[in-house]
Design a protein around this motif. Structure first.
Motif, PDB file in Angstrom:
ATOM      1  N   PHE A 168       9.696  -8.583  -4.835  1.00 54.32           N
ATOM      2  CA  PHE A 168       8.242  -8.588  -4.648  1.00 54.32           C
ATOM      3  C   PHE A 168       7.810  -9.535  -3.533  1.00 54.32           C
ATOM      4  O   PHE A 168       6.785  -9.298  -2.875  1.00 54.32           O
ATOM      5  CB  PHE A 168       7.531  -8.910  -5.965  1.00 54.32           C
ATOM      6  CG  PHE A 168       7.369  -7.692  -6.843  1.00 54.32           C
ATOM      7  CD1 PHE A 168       6.414  -6.745  -6.559  1.00 54.32           C
ATOM      8  CD2 PHE A 168       8.208  -7.489  -7.930  1.00 54.32           C
ATOM      9  CE1 PHE A 168       6.270  -5.608  -7.343  1.00 54.32           C
ATOM     10  CE2 PHE A 168       8.073  -6.365  -8.732  1.00 54.32           C
ATOM     11  CZ  PHE A 168       7.105  -5.410  -8.437  1.00 54.32           C
ATOM     12  N   ALA A 169       8.577 -10.574  -3.299  1.00 47.58           N
ATOM     13  CA  ALA A 169       8.289 -11.464  -2.166  1.00 47.58           C
ATOM     14  C   ALA A 169       8.452 -10.709  -0.848  1.00 47.58           C
ATOM     15  O   ALA A 169       7.618 -10.813   0.057  1.00 47.58           O
ATOM     16  CB  ALA A 169       9.220 -12.678  -2.205  1.00 47.58           C
TER      17      ALA A 169
ATOM     18  N   LEU B  33       4.025  -5.370   3.116  1.00 50.63           N
ATOM     19  CA  LEU B  33       2.709  -4.749   2.935  1.00 50.63           C
ATOM     20  C   LEU B  33       1.620  -5.456   3.738  1.00 50.63           C
ATOM     21  O   LEU B  33       0.776  -4.799   4.362  1.00 50.63           O
ATOM     22  CB  LEU B  33       2.337  -4.727   1.445  1.00 50.63           C
ATOM     23  CG  LEU B  33       3.127  -3.752   0.569  1.00 50.63           C
ATOM     24  CD1 LEU B  33       2.737  -3.901  -0.893  1.00 50.63           C
ATOM     25  CD2 LEU B  33       2.915  -2.311   1.027  1.00 50.63           C
ATOM     26  N   ILE B  34       1.639  -6.789   3.735  1.00 47.36           N
ATOM     27  CA  ILE B  34       0.623  -7.522   4.509  1.00 47.36           C
ATOM     28  C   ILE B  34       0.829  -7.285   6.001  1.00 47.36           C
ATOM     29  O   ILE B  34      -0.137  -7.167   6.759  1.00 47.36           O
ATOM     30  CB  ILE B  34       0.640  -9.027   4.180  1.00 47.36           C
ATOM     31  CG1 ILE B  34       0.180  -9.258   2.739  1.00 47.36           C
ATOM     32  CG2 ILE B  34      -0.258  -9.816   5.143  1.00 47.36           C
ATOM     33  CD1 ILE B  34       0.307 -10.698   2.258  1.00 47.36           C
ATOM     34  N   SER B  35       2.087  -7.201   6.425  1.00 50.71           N
ATOM     35  CA  SER B  35       2.377  -6.938   7.842  1.00 50.71           C
ATOM     36  C   SER B  35       1.854  -5.568   8.271  1.00 50.71           C
ATOM     37  O   SER B  35       1.429  -5.376   9.408  1.00 50.71           O
ATOM     38  CB  SER B  35       3.880  -7.011   8.098  1.00 50.71           C
ATOM     39  OG  SER B  35       4.360  -8.318   7.829  1.00 50.71           O
ATOM     40  N   LEU B  36       1.862  -4.611   7.333  1.00 46.16           N
ATOM     41  CA  LEU B  36       1.404  -3.255   7.637  1.00 46.16           C
ATOM     42  C   LEU B  36      -0.099  -3.077   7.442  1.00 46.16           C
ATOM     43  O   LEU B  36      -0.749  -2.353   8.191  1.00 46.16           O
ATOM     44  CB  LEU B  36       2.149  -2.239   6.757  1.00 46.16           C
ATOM     45  CG  LEU B  36       3.650  -2.081   7.004  1.00 46.16           C
ATOM     46  CD1 LEU B  36       4.265  -1.171   5.953  1.00 46.16           C
ATOM     47  CD2 LEU B  36       3.900  -1.513   8.401  1.00 46.16           C
TER      48      LEU B  36
ATOM     49  N   LEU C  32     -10.044  -8.967   3.003  1.00 49.95           N
ATOM     50  CA  LEU C  32     -10.082  -8.406   1.649  1.00 49.95           C
ATOM     51  C   LEU C  32      -8.894  -7.481   1.406  1.00 49.95           C
ATOM     52  O   LEU C  32      -8.349  -7.446   0.302  1.00 49.95           O
ATOM     53  CB  LEU C  32     -11.401  -7.654   1.425  1.00 49.95           C
ATOM     54  CG  LEU C  32     -11.704  -7.233  -0.025  1.00 49.95           C
ATOM     55  CD1 LEU C  32     -11.687  -8.444  -0.966  1.00 49.95           C
ATOM     56  CD2 LEU C  32     -13.038  -6.515  -0.104  1.00 49.95           C
ATOM     57  N   GLU C  33      -8.460  -6.766   2.433  1.00 46.96           N
ATOM     58  CA  GLU C  33      -7.288  -5.895   2.298  1.00 46.96           C
ATOM     59  C   GLU C  33      -6.036  -6.725   2.005  1.00 46.96           C
ATOM     60  O   GLU C  33      -5.221  -6.350   1.165  1.00 46.96           O
ATOM     61  CB  GLU C  33      -7.088  -5.075   3.571  1.00 46.96           C
ATOM     62  CG  GLU C  33      -5.999  -4.025   3.443  1.00 46.96           C
ATOM     63  CD  GLU C  33      -5.935  -3.089   4.641  1.00 46.96           C
ATOM     64  OE1 GLU C  33      -5.982  -1.868   4.427  1.00 46.96           O
ATOM     65  OE2 GLU C  33      -5.855  -3.590   5.789  1.00 46.96           O
ATOM     66  N   VAL C  34      -5.910  -7.860   2.659  1.00 44.80           N
ATOM     67  CA  VAL C  34      -4.780  -8.767   2.407  1.00 44.80           C
ATOM     68  C   VAL C  34      -4.846  -9.292   0.974  1.00 44.80           C
ATOM     69  O   VAL C  34      -3.835  -9.326   0.267  1.00 44.80           O
ATOM     70  CB  VAL C  34      -4.777  -9.940   3.407  1.00 44.80           C
ATOM     71  CG1 VAL C  34      -3.678 -10.945   3.060  1.00 44.80           C
ATOM     72  CG2 VAL C  34      -4.589  -9.432   4.831  1.00 44.80           C
ATOM     73  N   ILE C  35      -6.035  -9.684   0.548  1.00 43.04           N
ATOM     74  CA  ILE C  35      -6.223 -10.224  -0.803  1.00 43.04           C
ATOM     75  C   ILE C  35      -5.877  -9.174  -1.854  1.00 43.04           C
ATOM     76  O   ILE C  35      -5.224  -9.485  -2.861  1.00 43.04           O
ATOM     77  CB  ILE C  35      -7.664 -10.738  -0.985  1.00 43.04           C
ATOM     78  CG1 ILE C  35      -7.859 -12.026  -0.181  1.00 43.04           C
ATOM     79  CG2 ILE C  35      -7.996 -10.964  -2.455  1.00 43.04           C
ATOM     80  CD1 ILE C  35      -9.288 -12.482  -0.042  1.00 43.04           C
TER      81      ILE C  35
ATOM     82  N   VAL D 190       0.517  -7.012  -5.749  1.00 39.04           N
ATOM     83  CA  VAL D 190       1.896  -7.508  -5.848  1.00 39.04           C
ATOM     84  C   VAL D 190       2.066  -8.379  -7.093  1.00 39.04           C
ATOM     85  O   VAL D 190       3.032  -8.226  -7.849  1.00 39.04           O
ATOM     86  CB  VAL D 190       2.301  -8.285  -4.571  1.00 39.04           C
ATOM     87  CG1 VAL D 190       3.570  -9.102  -4.806  1.00 39.04           C
ATOM     88  CG2 VAL D 190       2.506  -7.322  -3.410  1.00 39.04           C
ATOM     89  N   ASN D 191       1.116  -9.282  -7.332  1.00 36.42           N
ATOM     90  CA  ASN D 191       1.222 -10.168  -8.500  1.00 36.42           C
ATOM     91  C   ASN D 191       1.044  -9.423  -9.821  1.00 36.42           C
ATOM     92  O   ASN D 191       1.697  -9.743 -10.810  1.00 36.42           O
ATOM     93  CB  ASN D 191       0.209 -11.310  -8.385  1.00 36.42           C
ATOM     94  CG  ASN D 191       0.725 -12.436  -7.526  1.00 36.42           C
ATOM     95  OD1 ASN D 191       1.666 -13.137  -7.890  1.00 36.42           O
ATOM     96  ND2 ASN D 191       0.142 -12.608  -6.355  1.00 36.42           N
TER      97      ASN D 191
END
Length: 195
Positions: free
Chosen positions: A147-148, A154-157, A163-166, A172-173
């Motif tokens: 998951f790490a 996912l954040i890179s993409l 908000l999309e990053v959040i 993920v969590n």
């Protein structure tokens, strides 16, 4: 060594988003993100005292071949309660909270509620991680590492907005939480889907 890897991977999950946001976003937006992240981590910080009490008790009971599932359940419950209260406050009065701690110039009121959901699940994940360490179960570390890596990809993409990053961090969590619940289902008293 396994505990070190597992703990490092968990810290990676809670910190890599900040590093990537600083890379992908302008300094001002990155500053907003760091501020929102700090506020969202309050649930995790507040519940860490519970973990300091839980871990030695679980290790001791495990060494004595005693059941420790009740300690796990109560720690999860109180961690959830703390996280829920933080989430509730952040959704009800986000402008007040962000303004009180950072001032009106920080435009993070629309971020902290969603962020606190993800970090609330991160706090629950920490409970499950330390519990499994306490009873000498370590294979779940591969799950955390997976998951790490997934969060980083996912954040890179997907990073068109903060908000999309959040939302990525939160998803993920949440997924990791359900993975850890499945891994710990025996200790939680779950038998074939029946508690």
């Amino acid at each position: 060594l396994v505990i070190l890897f597992g703990s490092a991977a968990m810290m990676f999950i809670v910190n890599i988003d900040v590093i990537l946001v600083k890379h992908f976003f302008p300094a001002l937006e990155a500053g907003y993100y760091v501020a929102a992240s700090t506020l969202a981590k309050i649930a995790w910080f507040a519940s860490s005292a519970l973990l300091m009490v839980m871990f030695p008790k679980i290790s001791d009971r495990h060494n004595k071949n005693l059941d420790s599932s009740s300690i796990l359940k109560s720690t999860l419950f109180y961690t959830f309660l703390i996280s829920f209260m933080v989430v509730l406050v952040y959704f009800i009065a986000p402008t007040f909270v962000s303004g009180l701690l950072y001032g009106k110039e920080y435009k993070i009121a629309g971020l902290i509620g969603y962020f606190s959901v993800g970090l609330g699940f991160f706090a629950l994940n920490n409970v499950l991680m330390l519990y499994n360490f306490g009873i000498n179960k370590f294979r779940f570390v591969y799950l955390i590492i997976f998951f790490a890596i997934l969060e980083t990809v996912l954040i890179s993409l997907f990073h068109s907005t903060l908000l999309e990053v959040i939302k990525t961090v939160s998803v993920v969590n949440i997924l990791l939480f359900f993975g850890l619940i499945l891994y710990t289902k025996k200790e939680l008293g779950v038998r074939n889907g029946i508690t």
